[in-house]
Every structure is written in structure tokens, then in C-alpha cells.
Design a protein around this motif. Structure first.
Motif, PDB file in Angstrom:
ATOM      1  N   UNK A  19      59.328 -42.241  54.693  1.00 57.80           N
ATOM      2  CA  UNK A  19      60.677 -42.731  54.386  1.00 57.80           C
ATOM      3  C   UNK A  19      60.662 -43.625  53.147  1.00 57.80           C
ATOM      4  N   UNK A  20      59.635 -44.445  53.009  1.00 57.65           N
ATOM      5  CA  UNK A  20      59.502 -45.302  51.826  1.00 57.65           C
ATOM      6  C   UNK A  20      59.288 -44.460  50.574  1.00 57.65           C
ATOM      7  N   UNK A  21      58.460 -43.431  50.679  1.00 57.27           N
ATOM      8  CA  UNK A  21      58.214 -42.547  49.538  1.00 57.27           C
ATOM      9  C   UNK A  21      59.485 -41.817  49.133  1.00 57.27           C
ATOM     10  N   UNK A  22      60.250 -41.344  50.120  1.00 57.24           N
ATOM     11  CA  UNK A  22      61.515 -40.671  49.831  1.00 57.24           C
ATOM     12  C   UNK A  22      62.485 -41.632  49.150  1.00 57.24           C
ATOM     13  N   UNK A  33      60.551 -41.868  40.645  1.00 56.32           N
ATOM     14  CA  UNK A  33      59.081 -41.898  40.585  1.00 56.32           C
ATOM     15  C   UNK A  33      58.482 -41.564  41.941  1.00 56.32           C
ATOM     16  N   UNK A  34      57.363 -40.878  41.892  1.00 60.46           N
ATOM     17  CA  UNK A  34      56.663 -40.518  43.120  1.00 60.46           C
ATOM     18  C   UNK A  34      55.605 -41.563  43.453  1.00 60.46           C
ATOM     19  N   UNK A  89      68.239 -38.868  51.213  1.00 62.75           N
ATOM     20  CA  UNK A  89      68.115 -40.326  51.273  1.00 62.75           C
ATOM     21  C   UNK A  89      69.466 -40.961  51.591  1.00 62.75           C
ATOM     22  N   UNK A  90      70.520 -40.569  50.878  1.00 63.36           N
ATOM     23  CA  UNK A  90      71.860 -41.134  51.122  1.00 63.36           C
ATOM     24  C   UNK A  90      72.332 -40.836  52.544  1.00 63.36           C
ATOM     25  N   UNK A  91      72.049 -39.648  53.037  1.00 65.36           N
ATOM     26  CA  UNK A  91      72.400 -39.259  54.402  1.00 65.36           C
ATOM     27  C   UNK A  91      71.668 -40.141  55.417  1.00 65.36           C
ATOM     28  N   UNK A 115      71.711 -44.727  59.393  1.00 64.03           N
ATOM     29  CA  UNK A 115      70.969 -45.827  59.986  1.00 64.03           C
ATOM     30  C   UNK A 115      69.455 -45.702  60.048  1.00 64.03           C
ATOM     31  N   UNK A 116      68.894 -44.710  59.416  1.00 59.74           N
ATOM     32  CA  UNK A 116      67.441 -44.541  59.468  1.00 59.74           C
ATOM     33  C   UNK A 116      66.686 -45.664  58.751  1.00 59.74           C
ATOM     34  N   UNK A 117      67.322 -46.290  57.762  1.00 56.75           N
ATOM     35  CA  UNK A 117      66.641 -47.311  56.971  1.00 56.75           C
ATOM     36  C   UNK A 117      66.965 -48.739  57.396  1.00 56.75           C
TER      37      UNK A 117
END
Length: 90
Positions: A23-26, A34-35, A68-70, A75-77
Motif C-alpha cells: 500500500x505504501x509503494x502504491x 516514483x517507484x 490509490x484514490x479509490x 478507508x484503506x489508508x
């Protein structure tokens, strides 16, 4: 003695270590372009596909920024951002 993989360690957010890193990488890819690393180390061709593999949501978009926006909107983040904001700087 039980062998415990670090990837399966449950973090304070409730996600496993591996899920939280994905999730952090996404998030990093979606917000900065950046990856963190080559996504192929996940066994998938992108961080979005790796995240989609564990969230099990058929309505989720398939592209990085839209996913990511979804996830933010759903509430995933919340716990990840709260945990990050509560870290103490030493």
C-alpha cells in the motif's frame, strides 16, 4: 518451533507487513510517480496488481492512481496515515 515470515507479521494498522509495504509503494507511485522498487519483486507486474490481489474488491480500478484514490476514499489508508502521523521523531 514455528517459523514466522516477516511478511506475515501483523502491523499496528491491522495489515500484514507485506500488505502495508504494498500500500505504501502504491501510494508513493501514485503521488510522486516514483517507484520504491521494481514491482516485479512482488510477483506481479505492478504494485496495483499486487494490491488488487489482497483487497479482493471487484469494483476497484485497475490503474495505479485510480486505485490509490479509490482505496483512500474507501478507508484503506486511514490507519496507515494515522500511524505515520503518530510516529515520534528521535
Amino acid at each position: 518451533m514455528t517459523i514466522h515470515k516477516i511478511a506475515d507479521t501483523i502491523m499496528p494498522t491491522g495489515y500484514t507487513f507485506q500488505q502495508e509495504l504494498l500500500l505504501t509503494a502504491l501510494e508513493r507511485q501514485a503521488t510522486t510517480g516514483r517507484l520504491m522498487t521494481n514491482p516485479r519483486v512482488t510477483g506481479f507486474t505492478s504494485f496495483a496488481k499486487a494490491v488488487l490481489n489482497f483487497i479482493n474488491d471487484k469494483k476497484a480500478p485497475k490503474t495505479c492512481k485510480n486505485l490509490y484514490n479509490y482505496l483512500v476514499a474507501n478507508g484503506y489508508y486511514i490507519d496507515i496515515h494515522a500511524e505515520r502521523n503518530n510516529r515520534k521523531v528521535i
